[in-house]
Design a protein around this motif. Sequence first.
Motif, PDB file in Angstrom:
ATOM      1  N   ARG C 239       6.264   4.247   0.893  1.00 32.49           N
ATOM      2  CA  ARG C 239       5.016   3.304   1.612  1.00 32.49           C
ATOM      3  C   ARG C 239       5.039   1.755   1.217  1.00 32.49           C
ATOM      4  N   ILE C 245       7.059  -3.276   7.581  1.00 34.93           N
ATOM      5  CA  ILE C 245       7.194  -3.180   9.067  1.00 34.93           C
ATOM      6  C   ILE C 245       5.658  -3.584   9.774  1.00 34.93           C
ATOM      7  N   VAL C 246       4.743  -2.973   9.358  1.00 32.73           N
ATOM      8  CA  VAL C 246       3.393  -3.256   9.980  1.00 32.73           C
ATOM      9  C   VAL C 246       2.467  -3.916   8.928  1.00 32.73           C
ATOM     10  N   THR C 249      -2.997  -2.767   6.945  1.00 37.18           N
ATOM     11  CA  THR C 249      -3.107  -1.487   6.137  1.00 37.18           C
ATOM     12  C   THR C 249      -4.892  -1.047   5.986  1.00 37.18           C
ATOM     13  N   PRO C 251      -8.005   1.068   4.779  1.00 37.19           N
ATOM     14  CA  PRO C 251      -8.859   0.945   3.678  1.00 37.19           C
ATOM     15  C   PRO C 251      -8.165   1.791   2.549  1.00 37.19           C
ATOM     16  N   GLU C 252      -7.922   1.323   1.289  1.00 38.05           N
ATOM     17  CA  GLU C 252      -7.332   2.015   0.249  1.00 38.05           C
ATOM     18  C   GLU C 252      -8.424   3.120  -0.162  1.00 38.05           C
TER      19      GLU C 252
END
Lengths: 254, 254, 254, 254
Positions: C239, C245-246, C249, C251-252
């Motif tokens: 991860r 790459i993107v 993110t 939300p954690e």
Amino acid sequence: MTQARYRDLAEWPLMATALVFLAAYAWQVVARLEGEAAAPFEVVMWATWAVFVADYLINLGLAPDRGRWFIWNLHELLIVALPFFRPLRLLRLVTVLSVLHRSVGDTLRGRVVTYVAGSAALLVLVGSLAVLDVEQHAHDAKILTLGDAAWWAITTITTVGYGDLYPVTPLGRLVAAALMMSGIAVIGVVTASIASWLVQRIELNTEAAVTASEEPVRSELAELLDEVAALRREIAELRGRGGGIVETTGPERG
Amino acid sequence: MTQARYRDLAEWPLMATALVFLAAYAWQVVARLEGEAAAPFEVVMWATWAVFVADYLINLGLAPDRGRWFIWNLHELLIVALPFFRPLRLLRLVTVLSVLHRSVGDTLRGRVVTYVAGSAALLVLVGSLAVLDVEQHAHDAKILTLGDAAWWAITTITTVGYGDLYPVTPLGRLVAAALMMSGIAVIGVVTASIASWLVQRIELNTEAAVTASEEPVRSELAELLDEVAALRREIAELRGRGGGIVETTGPERG
Amino acid sequence: MTQARYRDLAEWPLMATALVFLAAYAWQVVARLEGEAAAPFEVVMWATWAVFVADYLINLGLAPDRGRWFIWNLHELLIVALPFFRPLRLLRLVTVLSVLHRSVGDTLRGRVVTYVAGSAALLVLVGSLAVLDVEQHAHDAKILTLGDAAWWAITTITTVGYGDLYPVTPLGRLVAAALMMSGIAVIGVVTASIASWLVQRIELNTEAAVTASEEPVRSELAELLDEVAALRREIAELRGRGGGIVETTGPERG
Amino acid sequence: MTQARYRDLAEWPLMATALVFLAAYAWQVVARLEGEAAAPFEVVMWATWAVFVADYLINLGLAPDRGRWFIWNLHELLIVALPFFRPLRLLRLVTVLSVLHRSVGDTLRGRVVTYVAGSAALLVLVGSLAVLDVEQHAHDAKILTLGDAAWWAITTITTVGYGDLYPVTPLGRLVAAALMMSGIAVIGVVTASIASWLVQRIELNTEAAVTASEEPVRSELAELLDEVAALRREIAELRGRGGGIVETTGPERG
């Protein structure tokens, strides 16, 4: 021929011999036969004795380890060799019990009733005849008829011991001592069987408790397996899409 | 009507009949009634006997498997058919015990006290009457009053056997032998109950130990489930982001 | 004041009263005191009786549920109210046993020796005095001295019953019956304790077997935890790289 | 020298001393030796007594905690110090049992037969000699020969108690009481051993059930381990391909 095979073959003939011996011995003891009148019974008893001696010798011959068999079967030698232990030959009839046992089935209650009742009856029979045999010629003997002998044997084996009848000769006292010890063993078996039956019912509960305590562990494991399988499917899917980025795939591993 | 239903209905009438039989039998035995004086008691005893015969026949008629019921209840036939086993009809009163049992509750201590005390009292009662019945007319009898008979029955059932009193007739000795065997069974039940009670306390500890040994396994499993769940969430998140790279998604697999 | 607290306070005074009663009763019985000579002993016995009556009434008054306490303590009422049950007041001395018990410790062997030896000694003492009390004035009595009474009590409680001595009065026979039943209970406790001790040793093995059978499950679970943790670290790493790459993110999630 | 080492060394000499004591004591009792004729036997008995006293003192001297050893071995002091307890010195011969035990092996049946038969024989021997010693000079004694004494001891230890023979002196009754209690202990051991043997067979079934109930848990765990391993391989593969996107790889973690 192996010893085990011989024993299978000899079981019924030996039991028949013991029954013949019982009839001859009982008649001789009860009818107080002596001298000429006892002669035909003596012949029968010598014949049955010859069968028991032959059985002993064949067993010794067929035993895989003769020295060991000899040591562990010293009581057989005593029964066969000494006239005093003659009545013990009737203990062969204990085979009847194992036959009864097979037909009664395998429930504990049936087993206890069969063995205890059978052993007690056999012990009372053997004890009565033996004590009457050695006592009835003593001048101050109290046990003079088979009825008295059987009554005395019952009061002795149950450890009641009224004391209205008791043996007075050394040999009669030896028979009595053997009967008392058998009585204690029989009482012990009765008590122990009831106790183990009660404990078994407790045990079944313990087993149920153990099985029940496994239940949550197993259901959690099943849940975990599902979870991991779901995870794997998602990874596989992720991998399927990831395949659109790079063309080269590594060799599939099982 | 099923046999079980009949038994439920007949329980109380049969117990009442047994009590009437007890009263008539006890009176006849204790008062040494014979000839004309015994006539009314004889009538009562024939009447109660008729009730027991009817009960036996109805049970046989209603049994699902008559042959089997006949074999397993041969003792019932003996009790009903032979005058000598007459006193055993009193054993019907054992039903009182199961009634007492229900009211005492289900603790082991209560059960043992109820059954042992009840059975012993019933056996002493039946044994006393039966031995007095068969002994009191013998010319050298020692047991001549109900008090003596009860005292003799107690010393016999406990296997103490002082020998101040003992039966002298063959029938009296049969009664005595039955009482001695009952005594051994009662002693066995007392000992076995105490033993199983002690063992049960040990068993509870074993169950607790088994449950305790499961504890760490279950907590580790719970930890593992959490771990895998966290893993799955992370994968799901990774997949969510990966979705921004390629637009085409494979078919969702359940 | 609660009943439990009263019992704690009254334990020792009641034991002292029982000892005084024992001394007075024993002296009166052994010395065959009657009329004037017995007067001072009668006074002492009435005084100790008053203490027992007071104890009974206080217990009844303090009981949380008086009706229930009355039913479950009917034997206390009998002991206090009927002169015949007088010797049973000595059973209060059984408290000495629980004191001895505490000092002997908690091992089974110690417990059995203390209780069995203590109870048997107390029963022999109470039985001897009681039988001597009721027998010695009967014209054909056999038990005439305390030594004879103690010897008789021992042969009775062990169910040996030689029959050289035995009670001849109805009351003496009641005492004897109580002693025989106590004897059977004592024998039952001895046997059951030995049996439960043997079974306990077997049980320890079972517990060890259960614990041992858990071992592989627990080690496999630990291995699995390690495996999943390693997997999670790899995913986290994957991860971390995928993050290149993107940029966006989600939300954690914890 | 430690006490344990001393006991190992002293075991055989003490047993030999007990045998010498037995021979001298038995001869003196059976031959009714008194005055001059008894002198050589008295010397032998004083000599063996000196050995037992020395053994007691050495044990006391070597004990790690003398006060504690003294309290727990008060019976040893009684046996050594009081002439009345002289016959109990023969109980040293119980060592023979532990020797027999070692050679018989460790099966329960062998153990029970060895210990029960051995202890019973020893108790009958010691009880016979002791009762003959104290009874034979009483003017109304019934036990006058060693044969009678042995017969009486057997009827007593089995709790049969015919009552044809019984001790009449206070010391003889003490010996009898000890023998009756030993008898109850022996009967208890017989019954308890049979019960524990029956229970052990039940226990083995429980253990098997517990092991069997673990089986599915273990197989599911193994399946789970395989599943997770497969998962990890797929992730590793995914990561291997993902490696084609970004070149930098983190340090490999185990």
